[in-house]
Write an enzyme that holds these catalytic residues in place. Sequence first.
Site, PDB file in Angstrom:
ATOM      1  CB  CYS A   1      -0.924  -0.016   1.218  1.00  0.00           C
ATOM      2  SG  CYS A   1      -1.985   1.430   1.356  1.00  0.00           S
TER       3      CYS A   1
ATOM      4  CB  CYS B   1       1.730   2.792   6.291  1.00  0.00           C
ATOM      5  SG  CYS B   1       0.121   3.038   7.046  1.00  0.00           S
TER       6      CYS B   1
ATOM      7  CD  GLU C   1      -7.205  30.121   3.598  1.00  0.00           C
ATOM      8  OE1 GLU C   1      -7.026  29.732   2.429  1.00  0.00           O
ATOM      9  OE2 GLU C   1      -6.446  29.848   4.542  1.00  0.00           O
TER      10      GLU C   1
ATOM     11  CG  ASP D   1      -1.165  25.779  10.306  1.00  0.00           C
ATOM     12  OD1 ASP D   1      -0.230  25.116   9.836  1.00  0.00           O
ATOM     13  OD2 ASP D   1      -2.222  25.265  10.717  1.00  0.00           O
TER      14      ASP D   1
ATOM     15  CB  CYS E   1       2.842  20.310   7.708  1.00  0.00           C
ATOM     16  SG  CYS E   1       2.668  21.254   6.176  1.00  0.00           S
TER      17      CYS E   1
END
Length: 492
Positions: free
Chosen positions: A77, A80, A361, A421, A448
């Site tokens: 897959c 992961c 935004e 962010d 991130c």
Amino acid sequence: MEKNEIYEVKIEDMSEDGSGIGHIEGMAVFVKDTAIGDTASIRIVKVKKSYCFGRLERIIEPSPYRVEPFCPVAKQCGGCTLQHISYKKELELKKDRVISCLGRIGGVEEPESLLDEVCGANSPYHYRNKMQFPVGLRGTFSGTGGRRDYFDTFSSRSSTVLGFYAGRTHTLIPLEECKLGHSVNKCIISAFTRWADRYRISVYNEETGEGILRHVITRVAFRTGELMVCLVATTEKVPELDKLVSELAKEVERYRAGGNNASLKSVMLNINKEKTNKILGDKTVLVNGRDYIVDYIGNIRFQISAKSFYQVNPVQTEKIYSKVLEYAELTGNQVVWDMYSGIGTISLFLAEKARKVYGVEIEHKAVSDAKHNAEINDIDNVDFFVGKAEEVVPDWLENGLGEYDSSSHSFRRKVDVVVVDPPRKGCDEKLLETIKNMKPGRMIYVSCNPATLARDLKYLLENGFRLEKYSVFDQFSRTMHVETVALLIREI
């Protein structure tokens, strides 16, 4: 070094995509499915100028950090990449990656000394509140080199399958459940495939553009247990949709009877007629229930529609936002700007402790959702702007569009705290220059991507800010993705 040659290699590090990294004759080699500390026999499959890619043939000596994957198709897959590594080591790898980027790219001296906290997940499995499953047919996943016993047993029960694509392919790996998604998804997969087989609903073919069923999207509110199922199809006239609703309701009720918190509140249909890899089309219609589900982050209530952006790991998200609030040190008298504010999740979380919060935004729909979320929570000290922060904020600073101060009979333009962010590409340099000119006492950077965080910190550290501390959060367990919350203090 030639393609198809076999070498023995020691895996010394892990790449951003979860591949092991070793060296052969001084050249870096990237090998999927290896763990740091493995000694492996590999076959070279691609050679570039300064690096190459290898395929794992066999493990000669396993790493002390190697574990048996929790999912039977983890290797095949594409979702992961770290299930074969212990969770303790996964957290260490993520922490080390952030520290390395801050030092190597950001020029931060002794970055490990500024580390505040490494916040792992309560559980590295079943944490996702949103899943997007492509629909396929039995037999379309042959030749993947996967676990045939698993595939054969699965396919004997269903012609229609839901799953994920194998890494870098459109070969569908069928699933009974995803180990990262909420456990209720197993019921949804069972109900959907049973319905599609029973009523012989055709499956979309990417090559010909024929067929009806394309994707199934599930959204689960972890706090309330409310569940949305959105079917993506090529037509609004999907046969026997009422039967699908019935099958879903029965499976969810069976799941609920087992002591689980779940309630089917919404069944939606999205129509995507385009011959494209884009999942969602422009039109979404209500099939049953209501067109949203309700969830909470902290005490803030959110209505989540089929297309709403909402953090996929709500448990870790609340921890991240709590850290942002901690770093902001709000006492009720500060003005806060939230850049890249999205649907207002951080803005609304901070509003309880701030005098005024402004969110910026670029997406109109996200701003509309943010305003609605403020309204349903009775929060009136937040304003949202549509546009680029590097354009909106200078206008606010120059033209007095801020909060009116009755004591001085003027607009209060002082900024106390800035929160950013950004997406993975980081902040636009014009925005960083704007923040420098705003001169906030504190800046909190939620990232991130450690590499772009470090790049942006380098600019900020050279322009009057000091990195006070940072924390690392595992938002996407069993992958190499990592979230960081950094606090900067303005010194000049």
